[in-house]
Design an enzyme around this catalytic site. Structure first.
Site, PDB file in Angstrom:
ATOM      1  CE  LYS A  77      -4.109   1.829   2.280  1.00 12.95           C
ATOM      2  NZ  LYS A  77      -4.939   2.137   1.117  1.00 12.95           N
TER       3      LYS A  77
HETATM    4  N1  PMP Z   1      -7.580  -1.128  -3.345  1.00 16.92           N
HETATM    5  C1  PMP Z   1      -7.057   0.087  -3.084  1.00 16.92           C
HETATM    6  C2  PMP Z   1      -6.345   0.809  -4.178  1.00 16.92           C
HETATM    7  C3  PMP Z   1      -7.203   0.654  -1.816  1.00 16.92           C
HETATM    8  O1  PMP Z   1      -6.694   1.876  -1.565  1.00 16.92           O
HETATM    9  C4  PMP Z   1      -7.909  -0.041  -0.826  1.00 16.92           C
HETATM   10  C5  PMP Z   1      -8.068   0.573   0.537  1.00 16.92           C
HETATM   11  N2  PMP Z   1      -6.962   0.268   1.352  1.00 16.92           N
HETATM   12  C6  PMP Z   1      -8.440  -1.302  -1.130  1.00 16.92           C
HETATM   13  C7  PMP Z   1      -8.254  -1.817  -2.408  1.00 16.92           C
HETATM   14  C8  PMP Z   1      -9.202  -2.097  -0.116  1.00 16.92           C
HETATM   15  O2  PMP Z   1      -8.368  -2.508   0.933  1.00 16.92           O
HETATM   16  P1  PMP Z   1      -8.917  -2.692   2.408  1.00 16.92           P
HETATM   17  O3  PMP Z   1     -10.182  -3.467   2.310  1.00 16.92           O
HETATM   18  O4  PMP Z   1      -7.841  -3.474   3.081  1.00 16.92           O
HETATM   19  O5  PMP Z   1      -9.151  -1.357   2.983  1.00 16.92           O
END
Ligand code: PMP
Length: 299
Positions: free
Chosen positions: A158
């Site tokens: 991330k």
């Molecule tokens: N894809 C992207 C690009 C994101 O920024 C997020 C948010 N973190 C997600 C998917 C979903 O991840 P999560 O469910 O862990 O928040």
């Protein structure tokens, strides 16, 4: 609507080991993380005083840093404790929590071997990514940018730099009146929205793209588990844009987006349906359970 800038708010931010008055958290402008995107972050949500899946978020933060070649100088236990501490210090129970780890100012060039790694954790009230539009369903436009090949960018992290194409994609469709962008990957397969994963209902089954070049979201995995608990069939597979006209329901899943129905993708329209509604209700119930209960249900 008046915008409250993020650098001019009351409260405390946890910064490099201690709570610091909000306005005093000012890394220098010559910070590696700012110039070269050597930064990784998390997006977490607290409900009724508990940060949902906190340990999973902390582990992803640490792993995101390692993918970018740096070690965050705190243990998972210390990061969890810091997230809880900053939430309590700001008197919040239902809030968004944003940890960010970044390389500092010791070096300012592509090589960053001697930089120290910093960690800041902020929290603020943020009801839902899509605000009032959420329950009636959001409208997605087709993104012009593609999710890159995993050998082109560190796609399992991330990492702040990956959001460059997210912002460009989202701005592109916002000017056309859409709420968010649906991104394809470099092969032209359906990938995800700019900050959430995507699910489709085909013939009563839940289908979602294989996360081989974008985040396998914590909400995504939670929703898949909730769906299986309900007896729905869950299929991870290659999904092509030309198939989407056949979907009977579409929704997004992410920490900030939660479970959000999608009512339009480009020229295609959808209505919310029983599977989306069941999973939205199950997710809302799960996030408000105690961490022990969430753990027990996940076992
Ligand atoms: N894809 C992207 C690009 C994101 O920024 C997020 C948010 N973190 C997600 C998917 C979903 O991840 P999560 O469910 O862990 O928040």
């Amino acid at each position: 609507m008046a915008i409250l800038p993020f650098d001019d708010r009351d409260g405390q931010i946890w910064w490099d080991g201690k709570l610091t008055p909000w306005r005093d958290v000012r890394p220098h402008v010559l910070t590696h993380g700012l110039h070269y995107a050597s930064a990784v972050f998390e997006g977490e949500r607290a409900y009724a005083g508990n940060i949902f899946k906190l340990r999973e978020h902390t582990e992803r933060l640490i792993s995101s840093g390692r993918i970018l070649g740096f070690e965050i100088p705190y243990s998972a236990d210390e990061i969890d404790a810091a997230c809880k501490q900053v939430l309590a210090a700001n008197g919040l129970t239902d809030a968004y929590v944003r940890p960010i780890a970044y390389r500092g100012s010791e070096m300012l060039a592509v090589s960053a071997q001697q930089t120290t790694v910093h960690l800041a954790i902020a929290t603020w009230a943020w009801p839902n990514l899509f605000g009032a539009n959420r329950m009636k369903g959001v409208r997605l436009g087709w993104a012009k940018w593609k999710r890159p090949h995993p050998e082109t960018a560190p796609t399992a992290s991330k990492a702040a730099g990956l959001y460059m194409i997210g912002t460009l994609s989202k701005h592109g469709v916002e000017t056309e009146g859409f709420d968010d962008a649906l991104m394809m990957d470099w092969r032209g397969r359906v990938a995800e929205a700019t900050g959430a994963n995507i699910f489709f209902v085909f013939d009563g089954e839940l289908h979602t793209p294989i996360p081989d070049c974008f985040l396998d979201g914590i909400t995504r995995r939670t929703v898949m588990k909730l769906a299986r608990n309900r007896g729905f069939k869950v299929v991870e597979r290659v999904i092509l844009p030309e198939e989407l006209a056949k979907a009977s329901e579409v929704f997004l899943a992410g920490t900030a987006a939660e479970v959000t129905p999608v009512r339009q993708i480009g020229e295609l329209t959808f209505s919310s349906g029983p599977i989306t509604e069941a999973l939205l209700a199950d997710y809302e119930a799960l996030v408000r359970m105690s961490p022990e209960e969430v753990q027990r249900l996940a076992a």
